[in-house]
Design an enzyme around this catalytic site. Structure first.
Site, mmCIF file in Angstrom:
data_model
loop_
_atom_site.group_PDB
_atom_site.id
_atom_site.type_symbol
_atom_site.label_atom_id
_atom_site.label_comp_id
_atom_site.label_asym_id
_atom_site.label_seq_id
_atom_site.Cartn_x
_atom_site.Cartn_y
_atom_site.Cartn_z
ATOM 1 N N GLY A 230 -12.904 -5.327 0.374
ATOM 2 C CA GLY A 230 -14.326 -4.990 0.537
ATOM 3 C C GLY A 230 -14.867 -4.099 -0.568
ATOM 4 N N GLY B 24 -9.218 -11.051 -1.382
ATOM 5 C CA GLY B 24 -8.026 -11.388 -0.607
ATOM 6 C C GLY B 24 -7.445 -12.743 -0.988
ATOM 7 N N ARG C 228 0.819 -1.217 0.000
ATOM 8 C CA ARG C 228 0.000 0.000 0.000
ATOM 9 C C ARG C 228 0.851 1.265 0.000
ATOM 10 N NH1 ARG C 228 -4.819 -2.326 3.922
ATOM 11 N NH2 ARG C 228 -6.120 -3.008 2.194
HETATM 12 P P1 ADP Z 1 -11.850 -14.118 -1.730
HETATM 13 O O1 ADP Z 1 -11.110 -13.777 -0.461
HETATM 14 O O2 ADP Z 1 -10.919 -14.117 -2.922
HETATM 15 O O3 ADP Z 1 -13.073 -13.274 -1.948
HETATM 16 P P2 ADP Z 1 -13.288 -16.268 -0.470
HETATM 17 O O4 ADP Z 1 -12.857 -15.757 0.860
HETATM 18 O O5 ADP Z 1 -14.698 -16.140 -0.845
HETATM 19 O O6 ADP Z 1 -12.341 -15.656 -1.619
HETATM 20 O O7 ADP Z 1 -12.973 -17.839 -0.572
HETATM 21 C C1 ADP Z 1 -11.720 -18.404 -0.342
HETATM 22 C C2 ADP Z 1 -11.817 -19.661 0.484
HETATM 23 O O8 ADP Z 1 -12.675 -20.634 -0.116
HETATM 24 C C3 ADP Z 1 -10.474 -20.326 0.614
HETATM 25 O O9 ADP Z 1 -10.115 -20.354 1.986
HETATM 26 C C4 ADP Z 1 -10.682 -21.723 0.061
HETATM 27 O O10 ADP Z 1 -9.991 -22.716 0.782
HETATM 28 C C5 ADP Z 1 -12.161 -21.917 0.213
HETATM 29 N N1 ADP Z 1 -12.673 -22.966 -0.685
HETATM 30 C C6 ADP Z 1 -12.645 -22.982 -2.028
HETATM 31 N N2 ADP Z 1 -13.172 -24.130 -2.506
HETATM 32 C C7 ADP Z 1 -13.535 -24.869 -1.437
HETATM 33 C C8 ADP Z 1 -14.151 -26.168 -1.277
HETATM 34 N N3 ADP Z 1 -14.466 -26.919 -2.331
HETATM 35 N N4 ADP Z 1 -14.382 -26.597 -0.015
HETATM 36 C C9 ADP Z 1 -14.043 -25.818 1.043
HETATM 37 N N5 ADP Z 1 -13.472 -24.600 0.961
HETATM 38 C C10 ADP Z 1 -13.219 -24.124 -0.263
HETATM 39 MG MG MG Z 2 -11.486 -14.346 1.604
#
Ligand code: ADP
Ligand code: MG
Length: 396
Positions: free
Chosen positions: A377, A354, A39
């Protein structure tokens, strides 16, 4: 390119003018040292340009969540030196007491950093007194913090109504990239949405089906959609109470001519740990004691073929439990395909979130995407189609 907001190019002669610049300097620290200076580096371009043009540069930022109280552990005095080092220029810390006098002593090209905006209880309330206090320190306002633009705070929104307001270089790049991805994209557009839960991204999915030609659903949230289509997902992460909503989203996609892609083969395991015994199966062959942890190779290849037909990609959420090997396979493969298509010039690729940014770094392709947003966010709210108050105020 005509834009709905003004940039540093529209400021004219700013020599000797006091410019308030909102940056995101909310860096992680351990033992008094900055552990990730992304940042700080992102703020350099705008601050350096303003100083080079002879402005008196006064940087505004928040640091942590002090909840409207002074808290020495969250003082921006701690960030002044690291910021100065990254910038390669002197930065003066301007404490709230006497900030007005300190600013009056500054000369063209000088850079100052004000105390944590959130020490003032009026910041998060967007209180007129706080906007007045800040506005009295500057002649012009630049917002360079897209990542804070989903909050209508005094330093992110209120000031834009009080002083002539401009987007900084970082804000400008982010808004241009997001506009290319969803505002005015070249079609066909694909969206990849993955991650753990449908419930955290309902509004994202609802918005995207109206906007994109292909919606690729992966990760844990695909399980809820598979369950809605009558698939037995065994012990997989699945929000069974949301299958009705998943059906509504599928119907809405149908009406909007958006093709939804769900995995038809998957990688399953009985235990969730690194390198357990796994099987690759058709979604109809998941055993009651198995969990779906990644999209399978056949579906991944089919998804790569979908991307090859598209001009634009917007990506949020990993396709599998990518932190735990080998369940990063589909995410890495699809990310590499997107990166290669971007390099060839056939795809504009924008990603954010993230865990998504972490996954793209893990795949080694973050630099090959057209744009990777670290805004968290604010990026998600933009994916939901919401107007971000900090951006809307710049557009007036
Ligand atoms: P971002 O931070 O990019 O918005 P999210 O926080 O929504 O993404 O999702 C990320 C999480 O989803 C990761 O911790 C990943 O391990 C989990 N995840 C992805 N696929 C699966 C799955 N099939 N079963 C359980 N957890 C999952
Ligand atoms: Mg996340």
């Amino acid at each position: 390119m005509t834009r709905a907001f003004k940039t540093l190019d529209d400021m004219g002669d700013i020599a000797g003018k006091r410019v308030l610049v909102r940056e995101d300097l909310n860096v992680p620290m351990a033992d008094g040292a900055v552990t990730d200076d992304t940042r700080l580096r992102a703020a350099v371009q705008t601050v350096a340009e303003l100083a080079d043009r002879g402005a008196i540069v006064i940087v505004l930022a928040h640091f942590g969540r002090p909840k409207g109280m002074r808290n020495p552990a969250m003082s921006l005095s701690l960030v002044t030196r690291p910021f100065s080092q990254v910038l390669g220029r002197q930065v003066a810390f301007l404490d709230d007491e006497g900030a007005g006098n300190a600013v009056a002593m500054m000369r063209p090209g000088d850079i100052g950093l004000l105390e944590n905006t959130r020490f003032d209880p009026g910041e998060e309330k967007n209180a007129p007194e706080t906007v007045d206090r800040l506005a009295s320190l500057g002649d012009l306002y630049v917002n360079d913090a897209f990542s804070a633009a989903h909050r209508a705070h005094a330093s992110t929104e209120g000031l834009a109504h009080r002083l002539p307001a401009f987007a900084g270089r970082q804000m400008e790049a982010e808004l241009d990239a997001l506009d290319k991805a969803l505002g005015n994209p070249e079609h066909p557009v694909a969206a990849v949405v993955g991650g753990a839960k449908v419930s955290s991204k309902l509004d994202v999915l609802r918005h995207l089906v109206e906007k994109v030609d292909h919606l690729i659903i992966g990760g844990g949230m695909a399980n809820t959609f598979l369950a809605a289509r009558g698939v037995d997902v065994g012990k997989s992460l699945c929000e069974h109470e949301l299958t009705g909503i998943a059906e509504e989203i599928l119907d809405a996609a149908d009406k909007a001519n958006c093709t939804v892609h769900l995995p038809y083969d998957v990688v399953v395991a009985k235990e969730f740990r690194a390198n357990p015994p796994v099987r690759t199966v058709n979604v109809h062959e998941v055993a009651p004691d198995e969990m779906i942890l990644d999209v399978g190779p056949a579906a991944t290849e089919a998804l790569a073929d979908v991307l090859k037909t598209c001009r634009t990609l917007v990506w949020n959420g990993p396709m599998g439990a990518f932190e735990t090997p080998p369940f990063d396979t589909a995410t890495v493969a699809l990310a590499k395909t997107a990166a290669a298509l971007t390099k060839e010039g056939s795809l504009v690729s924008v990603a954010g979130g993230g865990d998504t940014v972490a996954a793209l770094n893990q795949a080694g392709v973050a630099d090959d995407f057209s744009f990777v947003s670290t805004a968290g966010g604010a990026f998600l709210e933009w994916m939901e189609g919401k107007a971000l108050p900090g951006v809307a105020a710049l557009q007036q």
